[in-house]
Motif scaffolding. Structure first.
Motif, PDB file in Angstrom:
ATOM      1  N   PRO A  78     -35.462 -61.868  11.027  1.00 21.46           N
ATOM      2  CA  PRO A  78     -34.166 -61.812  10.352  1.00 21.46           C
ATOM      3  C   PRO A  78     -33.533 -60.409  10.395  1.00 21.46           C
ATOM      4  N   ALA A  79     -34.347 -59.370  10.325  1.00 27.22           N
ATOM      5  CA  ALA A  79     -33.804 -58.008  10.405  1.00 27.22           C
ATOM      6  C   ALA A  79     -33.174 -57.760  11.768  1.00 27.22           C
ATOM      7  N   ALA A  80     -33.814 -58.258  12.821  1.00 25.68           N
ATOM      8  CA  ALA A  80     -33.262 -58.099  14.171  1.00 25.68           C
ATOM      9  C   ALA A  80     -31.958 -58.878  14.310  1.00 25.68           C
ATOM     10  N   LEU A  81     -31.910 -60.084  13.768  1.00 25.14           N
ATOM     11  CA  LEU A  81     -30.676 -60.879  13.800  1.00 25.14           C
ATOM     12  C   LEU A  81     -29.555 -60.146  13.068  1.00 25.14           C
ATOM     13  N   PHE A  82     -29.863 -59.631  11.889  1.00 24.73           N
ATOM     14  CA  PHE A  82     -28.881 -58.889  11.097  1.00 24.73           C
ATOM     15  C   PHE A  82     -28.381 -57.659  11.852  1.00 24.73           C
ATOM     16  N   ALA A  83     -29.299 -56.902  12.418  1.00 24.22           N
ATOM     17  CA  ALA A  83     -28.922 -55.688  13.147  1.00 24.22           C
ATOM     18  C   ALA A  83     -28.021 -56.027  14.331  1.00 24.22           C
ATOM     19  N   ARG A  84     -28.395 -57.050  15.068  1.00 19.53           N
ATOM     20  CA  ARG A  84     -27.592 -57.451  16.230  1.00 19.53           C
ATOM     21  C   ARG A  84     -26.194 -57.865  15.809  1.00 19.53           C
ATOM     22  N   GLY A  85     -26.114 -58.665  14.758  1.00 17.96           N
ATOM     23  CA  GLY A  85     -24.813 -59.141  14.294  1.00 17.96           C
ATOM     24  C   GLY A  85     -23.934 -58.035  13.756  1.00 17.96           C
ATOM     25  N   VAL A  86     -24.497 -57.160  12.950  1.00 17.13           N
ATOM     26  CA  VAL A  86     -23.704 -56.085  12.343  1.00 17.13           C
ATOM     27  C   VAL A  86     -23.290 -55.053  13.391  1.00 17.13           C
ATOM     28  N   LEU A  87     -24.196 -54.679  14.258  1.00 16.59           N
ATOM     29  CA  LEU A  87     -23.875 -53.649  15.252  1.00 16.59           C
ATOM     30  C   LEU A  87     -22.913 -54.158  16.316  1.00 16.59           C
ATOM     31  N   ARG A  88     -22.902 -55.439  16.559  1.00 15.39           N
ATOM     32  CA  ARG A  88     -21.997 -55.989  17.563  1.00 15.39           C
ATOM     33  C   ARG A  88     -20.550 -55.829  17.138  1.00 15.39           C
ATOM     34  N   HIS A  89     -20.286 -55.900  15.842  1.00 11.40           N
ATOM     35  CA  HIS A  89     -18.915 -55.788  15.334  1.00 11.40           C
ATOM     36  C   HIS A  89     -18.691 -54.476  14.594  1.00 11.40           C
ATOM     37  N   LYS A  90     -19.510 -53.483  14.888  1.00  8.32           N
ATOM     38  CA  LYS A  90     -19.445 -52.203  14.179  1.00  8.32           C
ATOM     39  C   LYS A  90     -18.117 -51.488  14.398  1.00  8.32           C
ATOM     40  N   ALA A  91     -17.551 -51.634  15.570  1.00  9.28           N
ATOM     41  CA  ALA A  91     -16.345 -50.890  15.919  1.00  9.28           C
ATOM     42  C   ALA A  91     -15.077 -51.504  15.321  1.00  9.28           C
ATOM     43  N   SER A  92     -15.214 -52.463  14.448  1.00  6.73           N
ATOM     44  CA  SER A  92     -14.045 -53.105  13.854  1.00  6.73           C
ATOM     45  C   SER A  92     -13.224 -52.083  13.079  1.00  6.73           C
ATOM     46  N   SER A  93     -11.924 -52.066  13.336  1.00  7.09           N
ATOM     47  CA  SER A  93     -11.054 -51.111  12.643  1.00  7.09           C
ATOM     48  C   SER A  93     -10.608 -51.657  11.288  1.00  7.09           C
ATOM     49  N   GLY A 101     -18.162 -59.426   7.577  1.00  5.66           N
ATOM     50  CA  GLY A 101     -19.196 -59.599   8.596  1.00  5.66           C
ATOM     51  C   GLY A 101     -20.561 -59.162   8.103  1.00  5.66           C
ATOM     52  N   PHE A 102     -20.604 -58.034   7.404  1.00  7.69           N
ATOM     53  CA  PHE A 102     -21.859 -57.529   6.857  1.00  7.69           C
ATOM     54  C   PHE A 102     -22.482 -58.563   5.922  1.00  7.69           C
ATOM     55  N   GLY A 104     -21.787 -61.751   5.710  1.00  7.79           N
ATOM     56  CA  GLY A 104     -22.104 -62.972   6.456  1.00  7.79           C
ATOM     57  C   GLY A 104     -23.445 -62.861   7.164  1.00  7.79           C
ATOM     58  N   TRP A 105     -23.688 -61.722   7.808  1.00  8.12           N
ATOM     59  CA  TRP A 105     -24.977 -61.532   8.489  1.00  8.12           C
ATOM     60  C   TRP A 105     -26.117 -61.395   7.486  1.00  8.12           C
ATOM     61  N   GLU A 106     -25.838 -60.845   6.322  1.00  9.04           N
ATOM     62  CA  GLU A 106     -26.872 -60.760   5.289  1.00  9.04           C
ATOM     63  C   GLU A 106     -27.262 -62.163   4.811  1.00  9.04           C
ATOM     64  N   ILE A 107     -26.277 -63.036   4.654  1.00 14.12           N
ATOM     65  CA  ILE A 107     -26.566 -64.417   4.261  1.00 14.12           C
ATOM     66  C   ILE A 107     -27.371 -65.116   5.351  1.00 14.12           C
ATOM     67  N   ALA A 108     -26.995 -64.884   6.619  1.00 12.39           N
ATOM     68  CA  ALA A 108     -27.746 -65.480   7.735  1.00 12.39           C
ATOM     69  C   ALA A 108     -29.187 -64.977   7.731  1.00 12.39           C
ATOM     70  N   LYS A 109     -29.370 -63.706   7.435  1.00 10.22           N
ATOM     71  CA  LYS A 109     -30.712 -63.111   7.371  1.00 10.22           C
ATOM     72  C   LYS A 109     -31.547 -63.776   6.274  1.00 10.22           C
ATOM     73  N   ILE A 110     -30.967 -63.959   5.113  1.00  6.43           N
ATOM     74  CA  ILE A 110     -31.674 -64.586   4.001  1.00  6.43           C
ATOM     75  C   ILE A 110     -32.031 -66.033   4.339  1.00  6.43           C
ATOM     76  N   MET A 111     -31.074 -66.746   4.933  1.00  3.84           N
ATOM     77  CA  MET A 111     -31.323 -68.151   5.280  1.00  3.84           C
ATOM     78  C   MET A 111     -32.435 -68.273   6.321  1.00  3.84           C
ATOM     79  N   LEU A 112     -32.449 -67.385   7.305  1.00  3.61           N
ATOM     80  CA  LEU A 112     -33.514 -67.425   8.308  1.00  3.61           C
ATOM     81  C   LEU A 112     -34.870 -67.105   7.675  1.00  3.61           C
ATOM     82  N   THR A 113     -34.896 -66.152   6.764  1.00  2.00           N
ATOM     83  CA  THR A 113     -36.146 -65.821   6.078  1.00  2.00           C
ATOM     84  C   THR A 113     -36.669 -67.021   5.301  1.00  2.00           C
ATOM     85  N   VAL A 114     -35.791 -67.680   4.558  1.00  2.00           N
ATOM     86  CA  VAL A 114     -36.194 -68.857   3.783  1.00  2.00           C
ATOM     87  C   VAL A 114     -36.680 -69.962   4.717  1.00  2.00           C
TER      88      VAL A 114
END
Length: 157
Positions: A78-93, A101-102, A104-114
Protein backbone atom coordinates in the motif's frame (compact mmCIF):
# COMPACT_ATOMS: atom_id res chain seq x y z
CA UNK A 1 5.14 39.94 36.27
CA UNK A 2 4.40 42.33 33.46
CA UNK A 3 1.61 41.45 31.04
CA UNK A 4 1.22 42.73 27.54
CA UNK A 5 -1.94 43.19 25.53
CA UNK A 6 -2.42 40.34 23.04
CA UNK A 7 -1.59 42.51 20.01
CA UNK A 8 1.79 43.52 21.53
CA UNK A 9 2.81 39.88 22.05
CA UNK A 10 1.85 39.01 18.48
CA UNK A 11 3.82 41.94 17.08
CA UNK A 12 6.89 40.92 19.13
CA UNK A 13 6.70 37.35 17.79
CA UNK A 14 6.31 38.53 14.18
CA UNK A 15 9.23 40.93 14.38
CA UNK A 16 11.61 38.00 15.11
CA UNK A 17 10.83 36.44 11.73
CA UNK A 18 13.45 37.05 9.06
CA UNK A 19 12.93 35.52 5.60
CA UNK A 20 15.85 33.71 4.05
CA UNK A 21 17.67 35.17 1.12
CA UNK A 22 17.93 33.08 -2.04
CA UNK A 23 21.50 32.11 -1.11
CA UNK A 24 20.53 31.15 2.46
CA UNK A 25 17.62 29.08 1.14
CA UNK A 26 19.95 27.28 -1.27
CA UNK A 27 22.41 26.56 1.56
CA UNK A 28 19.57 25.23 3.71
CA UNK A 29 18.42 22.95 0.85
CA UNK A 30 21.97 21.63 0.39
CA UNK A 31 22.19 20.80 4.12
CA UNK A 32 18.71 19.19 4.14
CA UNK A 33 18.38 17.09 0.98
CA UNK A 34 14.94 15.61 0.28
CA UNK A 35 14.40 12.00 1.26
CA UNK A 36 13.27 9.77 -1.60
CA UNK A 37 9.99 8.05 -0.83
CA UNK A 38 11.17 5.08 -2.88
CA UNK A 39 14.18 4.63 -0.59
CA UNK A 40 11.83 4.53 2.38
CA UNK A 41 9.60 1.94 0.67
CA UNK A 42 12.67 -0.13 -0.25
CA UNK A 43 13.88 0.18 3.36
CA UNK A 44 10.51 -1.07 4.57
CA UNK A 45 10.74 -4.07 2.24
CA UNK A 46 14.28 -4.85 3.40
CA UNK A 47 13.37 -4.55 7.06
CA UNK A 48 10.30 -6.72 6.45
CA UNK A 49 12.46 -9.45 4.92
CA UNK A 50 14.87 -9.26 7.85
CA UNK A 51 12.03 -9.54 10.38
CA UNK A 52 10.64 -12.54 8.50
CA UNK A 53 14.04 -14.22 8.48
CA UNK A 54 14.59 -13.54 12.19
CA UNK A 55 11.10 -14.84 13.01
CA UNK A 56 11.76 -18.02 11.05
CA UNK A 57 15.18 -18.58 12.65
CA UNK A 58 14.00 -17.85 16.22
CA UNK A 59 10.95 -20.09 16.04
CA UNK A 60 12.22 -22.70 13.62
CA UNK A 61 8.87 -22.53 11.86
CA UNK A 62 8.66 -21.31 8.27
CA UNK A 63 4.99 -20.31 8.69
CA UNK A 64 5.98 -17.73 11.33
CA UNK A 65 8.48 -16.23 8.90
CA UNK A 66 5.87 -16.15 6.13
CA UNK A 67 3.38 -14.52 8.49
CA UNK A 68 5.85 -11.77 9.39
CA UNK A 69 6.71 -11.29 5.72
CA UNK A 70 3.02 -11.00 4.85
CA UNK A 71 2.59 -8.40 7.61
CA UNK A 72 5.41 -6.36 6.10
CA UNK A 73 3.85 -6.79 2.65
CA UNK A 74 0.58 -5.39 4.04
CA UNK A 75 2.52 -2.19 4.76
CA UNK A 76 4.93 -2.05 1.82
CA UNK A 77 2.49 -2.72 -1.06
CA UNK A 78 0.00 0.00 0.00
CA UNK A 79 2.87 2.44 0.67
CA UNK A 80 4.23 1.83 -2.83
CA UNK A 81 0.76 2.35 -4.34
CA UNK A 82 0.37 5.59 -2.38
CA UNK A 83 3.81 6.85 -3.37
CA UNK A 84 3.21 6.08 -7.04
CA UNK A 85 -0.16 7.78 -7.04
CA UNK A 86 0.91 10.90 -5.16
CA UNK A 87 4.18 11.40 -7.01
CA UNK A 88 2.56 10.92 -10.40
CA UNK A 89 0.41 14.02 -9.85
CA UNK A 90 2.95 15.95 -7.78
CA UNK A 91 3.43 18.66 -10.39
CA UNK A 92 -0.22 19.73 -10.18
CA UNK A 93 -0.46 23.51 -10.04
CA UNK A 94 -3.88 23.31 -8.38
CA UNK A 95 -3.42 22.88 -4.60
CA UNK A 96 -7.01 21.72 -4.14
CA UNK A 97 -6.57 18.95 -6.73
CA UNK A 98 -3.29 17.94 -5.10
CA UNK A 99 -4.95 17.67 -1.70
CA UNK A 100 -7.91 15.69 -3.05
CA UNK A 101 -5.45 13.38 -4.82
CA UNK A 102 -3.45 12.94 -1.63
CA UNK A 103 -6.53 11.96 0.37
CA UNK A 104 -7.81 9.75 -2.44
CA UNK A 105 -4.54 7.81 -2.54
CA UNK A 106 -4.54 7.60 1.26
CA UNK A 107 -8.00 6.02 1.15
CA UNK A 108 -6.80 3.59 -1.54
CA UNK A 109 -3.82 2.73 0.68
CA UNK A 110 -6.06 2.02 3.67
CA UNK A 111 -8.46 -0.08 1.58
CA UNK A 112 -5.61 -2.16 0.15
CA UNK A 113 -4.20 -2.71 3.64
CA UNK A 114 -7.59 -3.88 4.93
CA UNK A 115 -8.04 -6.17 1.90
CA UNK A 116 -4.59 -7.70 2.41
CA UNK A 117 -5.30 -8.32 6.08
CA UNK A 118 -8.69 -9.85 5.29
CA UNK A 119 -7.07 -12.18 2.75
CA UNK A 120 -4.22 -13.20 5.06
CA UNK A 121 -5.80 -16.34 6.57
CA UNK A 122 -6.55 -17.70 3.09
CA UNK A 123 -3.17 -16.79 1.59
CA UNK A 124 -0.91 -17.90 4.46
CA UNK A 125 -1.88 -21.38 5.72
CA UNK A 126 -1.30 -21.69 9.48
CA UNK A 127 -1.04 -17.90 9.81
CA UNK A 128 0.53 -16.52 13.00
CA UNK A 129 -1.29 -13.27 13.72
CA UNK A 130 1.33 -12.20 16.25
CA UNK A 131 4.12 -12.58 13.68
CA UNK A 132 2.01 -10.75 11.09
CA UNK A 133 1.44 -7.84 13.48
CA UNK A 134 5.12 -7.69 14.39
CA UNK A 135 6.04 -7.61 10.70
CA UNK A 136 3.54 -4.79 10.14
CA UNK A 137 4.65 -2.70 13.10
CA UNK A 138 8.36 -3.00 12.34
CA UNK A 139 7.78 -2.12 8.67
CA UNK A 140 5.64 0.89 9.65
CA UNK A 141 8.25 2.16 12.10
CA UNK A 142 10.81 2.23 9.29
CA UNK A 143 9.38 5.66 8.38
CA UNK A 144 10.62 7.08 11.66
CA UNK A 145 14.03 5.46 11.38
CA UNK A 146 14.40 6.83 7.84
CA UNK A 147 13.65 10.34 9.09
CA UNK A 148 16.15 10.06 11.93
CA UNK A 149 19.06 8.65 9.94
CA UNK A 150 18.67 10.39 6.60
CA UNK A 151 22.03 11.44 5.19
CA UNK A 152 23.23 15.01 4.99
CA UNK A 153 21.20 16.42 7.85
CA UNK A 154 23.15 18.28 10.46
CA UNK A 155 21.72 17.94 13.95
CA UNK A 156 22.93 21.37 15.10
CA UNK A 157 23.64 24.63 13.30
Amino acid sequence: MKTFPPETETEAEESDFKPLTAQEAQQWRSRHPPLSVWKVVAGQALVGMLVALVAWVLTGRAVVGWSAAYGALAVVAPAALFARGVLRHKASSNPRAAMVGFFGWEIAKIMLTVALLAAAPRLVPGLSWIALLIGMVVAMKTYWVALLVRPGVRKTD
